[in-house]
Write an enzyme that holds these catalytic residues in place. Structure first.
Site, PDB file in Angstrom:
ATOM      1  N   SER A 237      19.401 -39.275  -8.209  1.00 17.17           N
ATOM      2  CA  SER A 237      18.315 -40.248  -8.382  1.00 17.17           C
ATOM      3  C   SER A 237      18.584 -41.357  -9.393  1.00 17.17           C
ATOM      4  O   SER A 237      17.780 -42.272  -9.525  1.00 17.17           O
ATOM      5  CB  SER A 237      17.020 -39.516  -8.774  1.00 17.17           C
ATOM      6  OG  SER A 237      17.158 -38.869 -10.025  1.00 17.17           O
ATOM      7  N   LYS A 282       8.840 -38.207 -14.050  1.00 16.35           N
ATOM      8  CA  LYS A 282       9.754 -39.267 -14.486  1.00 16.35           C
ATOM      9  C   LYS A 282       8.982 -40.470 -15.037  1.00 16.35           C
ATOM     10  O   LYS A 282       9.405 -41.100 -16.009  1.00 16.35           O
ATOM     11  CB  LYS A 282      10.643 -39.692 -13.316  1.00 16.35           C
ATOM     12  CG  LYS A 282      11.643 -38.614 -12.918  1.00 16.35           C
ATOM     13  CD  LYS A 282      12.451 -38.994 -11.683  1.00 16.35           C
ATOM     14  CE  LYS A 282      13.462 -37.902 -11.354  1.00 16.35           C
ATOM     15  NZ  LYS A 282      14.240 -38.191 -10.130  1.00 16.35           N
TER      16      LYS A 282
END
EC number: 3.4.21.53
Length: 342
Positions: A237, A282
């Site tokens: 990611s 996140k």
């Protein structure tokens, strides 16, 4: 009565202590996900640049481009699970979601590290392509008796299939497989720098899929040597933020405009940005570490909006170009394309 009441009270206290003790001690088959560390891809960690580039001039930026992670705690207790379920910053999920039951934890960690390395490779490829260094898909060898025999040679650079540009080995494979075996394919190529074309009829490979019978290599000539330095991180990611970090370092423009910008998303060799997991955690990690803008993959926008963090602007991106355009608009004090509802 007083003695009986005191005894009852002591009994209740002991019972509560036993119940709480069981909550604390009992392990459950779940993991707790929370905001993990974030790193500035333009900066350093443990005294080493996250992205080091040699072979050319690099620039410095006033702001930050932060990659984000999810922290995972394994072997949690029932008490931790209940606490995590009640905390909007965390997520408690079945352990097999993170650690597949058909793999050991070591195998899962190795897979995550491999995905991390592949994301760095694709980030480099996409960034260098944006900077004017195209990928060249070169024939390494031609399989004897295969359709390409007599048409292509080792060293030929494959440029197109049926007029569609070949930008990577992955793209070449997809273009060949897009038509059934037995289809005539017009292959554009260069030999010793001279462009030409030939028609090759594909055949079925050993796996039943269309093929032309060439072994190919992917090369991207540039003057730069790019290295990544970051330990104990896994998964794909961080690809987008690594790619932006490379572009920022190799261009005089400060992409950040002095801001702290965080983001996430996988990236492929063609610069396409893909969805990731754990975006809610996140985003909270990004805000905690000073970000005011968050670049979200388009496919994660709905989840990002549902878990919006006050003071964190959610920008929608589908490609590296989208991200660069969004950063340009932010520097110009314009509004980039946002996740709907943010």
């Amino acid at each position: 009565m007083r003695r009986r009441g005191a005894t009852l009270l002591v009994g209740v206290v002991v019972l509560v202590a036993l119940v709480l003790g069981s909550f604390v001690g009992i392990k459950v088959p779940y993991v707790e996900e929370g905001p993990g560390p974030t790193w500035n891809t333009l900066g350093s960690s443990s005294g080493k640049q996250l992205i080091s580039i040699s072979g050319g001039t690099t620039s410095n930026s006033a702001g930050q481009l932060r990659m984000v992670t999810v922290g995972v705690e394994d072997q949690i207790t029932l008490w931790q699970a209940i606490r995590g379920w009640l905390d909007p910053s965390d997520a408690v999920v079945p352990r097999e979601v993170v650690y597949p039951p058909d793999q050991t934890q070591q195998q899962t960690d190795q897979q995550n590290q491999q995905e991390f390395a592949e994301s760095q490779s694709s980030a480099e490829t996409a960034a260098l392509r944006k900077l004017g260094f195209p990928v060249k898909v070169t024939v390494g060898s031609v399989v004897a008796g295969a359709p390409a025999e007599g048409h292509l040679r080792a060293g030929d650079v494959i440029n197109s299939v049926n007029g569609q540009q070949v930008t990577s080995v992955e793209k070449l494979t997809s273009l060949i497989k897009a038509r059934p075996a037995g289809t005539a394919l017009v292959i554009g190529y260069s030999r010793n720098g001279v462009p030409a074309s030939t028609t090759i009829t594909s055949s079925k490979g050993s796996d039943g899929s269309p093929q032309v019978g060439v072994q190919v290599d992917q090369k991207q000539p540039s003057p730069y040597s790019i290295k990544f330095t970051l330990d104990d991180v896994g998964g794909p990611s961080a690809g987008l933020m690594f790619s932006l970090g490379i572009v920022d370092k190799l261009t005089p423009t400060d992409l950040t405009g002095g801001m702290t910008i965080a983001g996430t998303g996988t990236i492929d060799d063609d610069g396409n940005v893909g969805p990731i997991g754990g975006i809610a955690q996140k985003m909270r990690g990004a805000k905690r570490d000073g970000a005011t803008v968050f670049l979200s993959p388009a496919d994660n926008c709905a989840e990002a909006v549902a878990n919006a963090v006050p003071g964190l602007e959610l920008v929608k991106v589908s490609t590296l170009n989208d991200a660069l355009t969004a950063l340009q608009k932010l520097r110009d004090h314009q509004t980039p394309t946002l996740c709907a509802g943010s």
